[in-house]
Design an enzyme around this catalytic site. Structure first.
Site, mmCIF file in Angstrom:
data_model
loop_
_atom_site.group_PDB
_atom_site.id
_atom_site.type_symbol
_atom_site.label_atom_id
_atom_site.label_comp_id
_atom_site.label_asym_id
_atom_site.label_seq_id
_atom_site.Cartn_x
_atom_site.Cartn_y
_atom_site.Cartn_z
ATOM 1 N N ASP A 11 -11.299 2.599 3.253
ATOM 2 C CA ASP A 11 -11.836 0.904 3.295
ATOM 3 C C ASP A 11 -13.291 0.956 2.964
ATOM 4 O O ASP A 11 -13.700 0.002 2.424
ATOM 5 C CB ASP A 11 -11.132 0.508 4.514
ATOM 6 C CG ASP A 11 -9.918 -0.323 4.321
ATOM 7 O OD1 ASP A 11 -9.662 -0.667 3.064
ATOM 8 O OD2 ASP A 11 -9.213 -0.546 5.255
ATOM 9 N N GLN B 198 -4.559 -1.801 9.331
ATOM 10 C CA GLN B 198 -4.504 -2.908 8.612
ATOM 11 C C GLN B 198 -5.289 -3.927 9.528
ATOM 12 O O GLN B 198 -4.995 -3.897 10.919
ATOM 13 C CB GLN B 198 -3.156 -3.015 8.521
ATOM 14 C CG GLN B 198 -2.749 -4.363 7.800
ATOM 15 C CD GLN B 198 -3.409 -4.557 6.447
ATOM 16 O OE1 GLN B 198 -3.211 -3.639 5.547
ATOM 17 N NE2 GLN B 198 -4.138 -5.521 5.988
ATOM 18 N N LYS C 253 0.891 -1.220 0.077
ATOM 19 C CA LYS C 253 -0.163 -0.138 -0.103
ATOM 20 C C LYS C 253 0.870 1.231 -0.114
ATOM 21 O O LYS C 253 0.560 2.412 -0.660
ATOM 22 C CB LYS C 253 -1.120 -0.128 1.115
ATOM 23 C CG LYS C 253 -2.138 -0.824 0.987
ATOM 24 C CD LYS C 253 -2.788 -1.470 2.250
ATOM 25 C CE LYS C 253 -3.788 -2.324 2.077
ATOM 26 N NZ LYS C 253 -4.695 -2.792 3.316
#
Ligand code: NAP
Length: 281
Positions: A119, A96, A52
């Protein structure tokens, strides 16, 4: 059979994103910023976070990875998220998963400001998606919709079966397919006669997490098959949920693993960060 090349599409989109980002910086002095917070030492998470970071930098974003020890308390993590919520330089915040067991994952995801929730896991964003006003959409199903667009898969009136009902893949996937006028069935571990049900599908999306679970008995001749699964076989090789070799000859289009859904997921995360920067600057 057409191979849906997620890697090629992701590469193309990332190049376009880098161009858009450079223009944004030049014209408005605005640089999208993405913060990724990683708690603990999970090996797979470390790889995901590095990828990422690499994608964010390649796009020309400001990128920050905060690596916290396994012993970080929930309160410390919530404080940090609040700090980034308040900081206008950062347009996307991503924690995460998985988190260590002593931290309540739901509490943490809900603490991220919905405007920065790239997200798309915050209930506000999920609610918007389900009410037909999507803003932030979970990246994996968003990437799959881009693949349908690129490969001109017309979803209107098609029968779609999504196997898997997770909040991050199955449910948002079903909603996006429905928004695109497909007739959608969501299947899961308690679904009866799964292979027979899947065989009705013009569009079959598989997000189970079981290597090579879907065999040719699950697939109608000419179906479009999207394999979200990422599993390791006994030799540590990355394999999908779909038994590619026997399903590919039956399908009209299919995604490989690796090189299918995976690269698009990260690309969509970057796209959403760019869009968040545009909206919230
Ligand atoms: P998850 O939260 O574990 O959900 C799995 C879903 O599959 C559940 O709804 C479960 O049903 C269903 N399922 C499990 N066994 C089944 C069976 N035998 N028959 C029918 N349904 C079954 O997983 P996830 O996060 O959605 O991820 C699914 C897979 O996609 C994993 O391999 C993951 O690594 C991969 N993934 C890939 C990407 C990418 O970028 N490529 C992104 C996200 C996830 P129940 O609800 O009844 O338990």
């Amino acid at each position: 059979m057409t191979l849906i090349d997620g890697k090629a599409l992701a590469t193309k989109m990332q190049a376009e994103l880098a161009t858009k980002t450079a223009r944004l910086k030049e014209e408005k002095g605005l640089i999208p910023g993405l913060v990724v917070i990683l708690v603990g030492e999970d090996a797979a998470s470390q790889v995901y976070v590095r990828n990422k970071e690499r994608s964010a930098l390649a796009a020309g974003f400001n990128s920050q990875v905060v690596r916290l020890p396994e012993t970080t308390t929930e309160a410390e993590l919530l404080d940090l998220i609040e700090k980034y919520n308040q900081d206008e330089a950062w347009h996307g915040i991503l924690v995460q998963l998985p988190l260590p067991e002593h931290i309540d994952e739901e509490k943490v995801l809900f603490a991220i400001s919905p405007e920065k929730d790239v997200d798309g896991f915050h209930p506000t964003n999920m609610g918007k998606l389900w009410s037909g006003h999507a803003v932030m959409v979970p990246s994996t199903p968003a990437g799959i919709m881009e693949m349908f667009k690129e490969y001109q898969v017309d979803l209107t009136g098609k029968s779609a079966v999504v196997i898997g009902r997770s909040n991050i893949v199955g449910k948002p996937m079903a909603q996006l397919l429905m928004d695109a006028n497909a007739t959608v069935t969501i299947a899961h571990s308690r679904t009866k006669n799964l292979a027979e049900l899947a065989r009705q599908a013009d569009i079959l999306v598989v997000a189970i997490g079981r290597g090579h679970f879907v065999t040719k008995e699950f697939v109608k001749e000419g179906a479009v098959v999207i394999d979200v699964g990422m599993n390791r076989d006994e030799n540590g090789k990355l394999i999908g949920d779909v038994k590619f070799d026997e399903v590919a000859p039956v399908a009209s289009m299919i995604t490989p693993v690796p090189g299918g859904v995976g690269p698009m997921t990260i690309t969509m995360l970057m796209e959403q960060t760019y869009e968040a920067a545009l909206r919230n600057s």
